[in-house]
Design a protein around this motif. Structure first.
Motif, PDB file in Angstrom:
ATOM      1  N   PRO A 189       0.812  -1.227   0.000  1.00 36.24           N
ATOM      2  CA  PRO A 189       0.000   0.000   0.000  1.00 36.24           C
ATOM      3  C   PRO A 189       0.843   1.274   0.000  1.00 36.24           C
ATOM      4  O   PRO A 189       0.493   2.253  -0.669  1.00 36.24           O
ATOM      5  CB  PRO A 189      -0.815  -0.131   1.298  1.00 36.24           C
ATOM      6  CG  PRO A 189      -0.923  -1.603   1.524  1.00 36.24           C
ATOM      7  CD  PRO A 189       0.424  -2.124   1.107  1.00 36.24           C
ATOM      8  N   LYS A 190       1.957   1.272   0.729  1.00 34.40           N
ATOM      9  CA  LYS A 190       2.838   2.450   0.762  1.00 34.40           C
ATOM     10  C   LYS A 190       3.487   2.669  -0.602  1.00 34.40           C
ATOM     11  O   LYS A 190       3.663   3.807  -1.050  1.00 34.40           O
ATOM     12  CB  LYS A 190       3.910   2.282   1.839  1.00 34.40           C
ATOM     13  CG  LYS A 190       3.385   2.395   3.253  1.00 34.40           C
ATOM     14  CD  LYS A 190       4.506   2.335   4.267  1.00 34.40           C
ATOM     15  CE  LYS A 190       3.963   2.506   5.679  1.00 34.40           C
ATOM     16  NZ  LYS A 190       5.060   2.431   6.700  1.00 34.40           N
ATOM     17  N   LEU A 191       3.855   1.573  -1.268  1.00 33.11           N
ATOM     18  CA  LEU A 191       4.444   1.678  -2.597  1.00 33.11           C
ATOM     19  C   LEU A 191       3.422   2.214  -3.597  1.00 33.11           C
ATOM     20  O   LEU A 191       3.767   2.981  -4.501  1.00 33.11           O
ATOM     21  CB  LEU A 191       4.967   0.313  -3.050  1.00 33.11           C
ATOM     22  CG  LEU A 191       6.189  -0.199  -2.278  1.00 33.11           C
ATOM     23  CD1 LEU A 191       6.474  -1.652  -2.627  1.00 33.11           C
ATOM     24  CD2 LEU A 191       7.416   0.663  -2.591  1.00 33.11           C
ATOM     25  N   GLU A 196       5.336   5.332  -7.605  1.00 36.01           N
ATOM     26  CA  GLU A 196       6.576   5.085  -8.352  1.00 36.01           C
ATOM     27  C   GLU A 196       6.339   4.209  -9.579  1.00 36.01           C
ATOM     28  O   GLU A 196       6.920   4.447 -10.641  1.00 36.01           O
ATOM     29  CB  GLU A 196       7.609   4.425  -7.441  1.00 36.01           C
ATOM     30  CG  GLU A 196       8.099   5.304  -6.305  1.00 36.01           C
ATOM     31  CD  GLU A 196       9.049   4.569  -5.392  1.00 36.01           C
ATOM     32  OE1 GLU A 196       9.388   3.402  -5.693  1.00 36.01           O
ATOM     33  OE2 GLU A 196       9.462   5.147  -4.369  1.00 36.01           O
ATOM     34  N   ALA A 197       5.513   3.186  -9.405  1.00 39.47           N
ATOM     35  CA  ALA A 197       5.268   2.238 -10.493  1.00 39.47           C
ATOM     36  C   ALA A 197       3.986   2.586 -11.240  1.00 39.47           C
ATOM     37  O   ALA A 197       3.136   3.332 -10.740  1.00 39.47           O
ATOM     38  CB  ALA A 197       5.177   0.827  -9.933  1.00 39.47           C
ATOM     39  N   VAL A 201       0.335  -4.370  -7.224  1.00 38.66           N
ATOM     40  CA  VAL A 201      -0.555  -5.476  -6.865  1.00 38.66           C
ATOM     41  C   VAL A 201      -0.580  -5.595  -5.334  1.00 38.66           C
ATOM     42  O   VAL A 201       0.475  -5.694  -4.699  1.00 38.66           O
ATOM     43  CB  VAL A 201      -0.076  -6.799  -7.487  1.00 38.66           C
ATOM     44  CG1 VAL A 201      -1.044  -7.922  -7.142  1.00 38.66           C
ATOM     45  CG2 VAL A 201       0.041  -6.664  -9.001  1.00 38.66           C
ATOM     46  N   ILE A 202      -1.772  -5.585  -4.760  1.00 40.99           N
ATOM     47  CA  ILE A 202      -1.902  -5.591  -3.299  1.00 40.99           C
ATOM     48  C   ILE A 202      -2.867  -6.683  -2.846  1.00 40.99           C
ATOM     49  O   ILE A 202      -3.963  -6.827  -3.395  1.00 40.99           O
ATOM     50  CB  ILE A 202      -2.416  -4.239  -2.774  1.00 40.99           C
ATOM     51  CG1 ILE A 202      -1.592  -3.077  -3.361  1.00 40.99           C
ATOM     52  CG2 ILE A 202      -2.356  -4.198  -1.248  1.00 40.99           C
ATOM     53  CD1 ILE A 202      -2.104  -1.698  -2.963  1.00 40.99           C
ATOM     54  N   ASN A 203      -2.455  -7.442  -1.829  1.00 42.48           N
ATOM     55  CA  ASN A 203      -3.346  -8.424  -1.210  1.00 42.48           C
ATOM     56  C   ASN A 203      -4.496  -7.689  -0.526  1.00 42.48           C
ATOM     57  O   ASN A 203      -4.305  -6.608   0.043  1.00 42.48           O
ATOM     58  CB  ASN A 203      -2.600  -9.262  -0.185  1.00 42.48           C
ATOM     59  CG  ASN A 203      -1.637 -10.238  -0.829  1.00 42.48           C
ATOM     60  OD1 ASN A 203      -0.536  -9.860  -1.209  1.00 42.48           O
ATOM     61  ND2 ASN A 203      -2.040 -11.484  -0.951  1.00 42.48           N
TER      62      ASN A 203
END
Length: 272
Positions: A189-191, A196-197, A201-203
């Motif tokens: 979540p922080k990424l 940046e991307a 993809v987050i669970n």
């Protein structure tokens, strides 16, 4: 005088015996069960059934973990009685790597893994060479690859099995997407917020904790699959534990499953 004193002793003895028996009954009926869980949604779901289990003689204690590493170690070591945070492929992978013998006591809910982006509205909008952030949780790679495969962005090598797939199994990558998979799952979540991307993809459990809803906020989401249902994991020698059976029954009940769907508004789904 002697008869009176003897009667007093007998009365006191019977009273003490009654208290002792009562104490044994109370102790045996009120079983404490400690379950390790991720904060959201697992711990929330467990707390939902605490009162129900208390009525059935089970004192449910929830121990919260913020990663995917410690809960299985704690369970294997006997520090907790069960855990609730993972799906079958993850458990199988952990057992294989750690020579473990942990087993599932039953499925509870599904957490759809999803792709999020602050820059693009769909996977098809991703530019060539786009960077995709993915966690280092290898058990989820097959799920992620299927999302991009279903979107027509990649194809997989013949014979690839999703349960054990990784990014080396990509045969064609139409947009030359770059999957960066070196991050802990809890950091995703922080990424995503860092922007940046092109996509992250987050669970679902970490997405929900961050205020994201996989159904509403993602640009792509996996289809519902019982293969990835989150389960209650236990040690093999506890498979006949009555308290654990009561826990699983409470979690799988129609009322709890209905509550899960309503409370999490589609971010977490009942297991099929």
């Amino acid at each position: 005088m002697k008869k009176s004193r003897l009667f007093g002793f007998l009365t006191a003895g019977l009273a003490a015996a009654a208290l002792f028996v009562g104490g044994v009954k109370t102790a045996s009926a009120d079983t404490t069960l400690t379950v390790g869980a991720s904060a959201n949604p697992h711990a929330i779901i467990l707390k939902h059934v605490q009162k129900q289990l208390k009525k059935e003689g089970v004192n449910l204690k929830v121990k919260v973990y913020d990663d995917y590493i410690l809960p299985n170690k704690a369970l294997a070591n006997g520090d907790i009685d069960a855990n609730y945070f993972q799906h079958t492929p993850f458990l199988d992978n952990w057992n294989k790597k750690n020579h473990g013998t942990l087993i599932s006591a039953g499925n509870v809910h599904l957490e759809p893994i999803a792709v999020y982006s602050k820059k693009y509205k769909s996977l098809k909008d991703l530019p060539k060479g786009a960077k995709i952030y993915v966690s280092s949780n290898t058990a989820d790679y097959g799920r992620i690859l299927k999302i991009f495969k279903d979107a027509g962005l990649i194809t997989l090598k013949k014979g690839t099995k999703l349960a054990s797939a990784n990014f080396d199994d990509i045969k064609t990558n139409k947009k030359h997407l770059k999957f960066v998979h070196t991050f802990e799952a809890k950091l995703m979540p922080k990424l995503y917020e860092s922007n940046e991307a092109a996509a992250t993809v987050i669970n679902a459990n970490y997405a929900v904790q961050a205020g994201l809803n996989p159904s509403k906020d993602s640009i792509a989401r996996e289809s519902d699959s019982s293969d990835y249902a989150n389960l209650i994991a236990i040690r093999k020698d506890e498979k006949n534990n009555k308290a654990i059976k009561k826990l699983v029954k409470a979690l799988q009940s129609k009322s709890t499953q209905k509550w899960i769907k309503k409370h999490f508004k589609g971010a977490v789904l009942p297991a099929k």
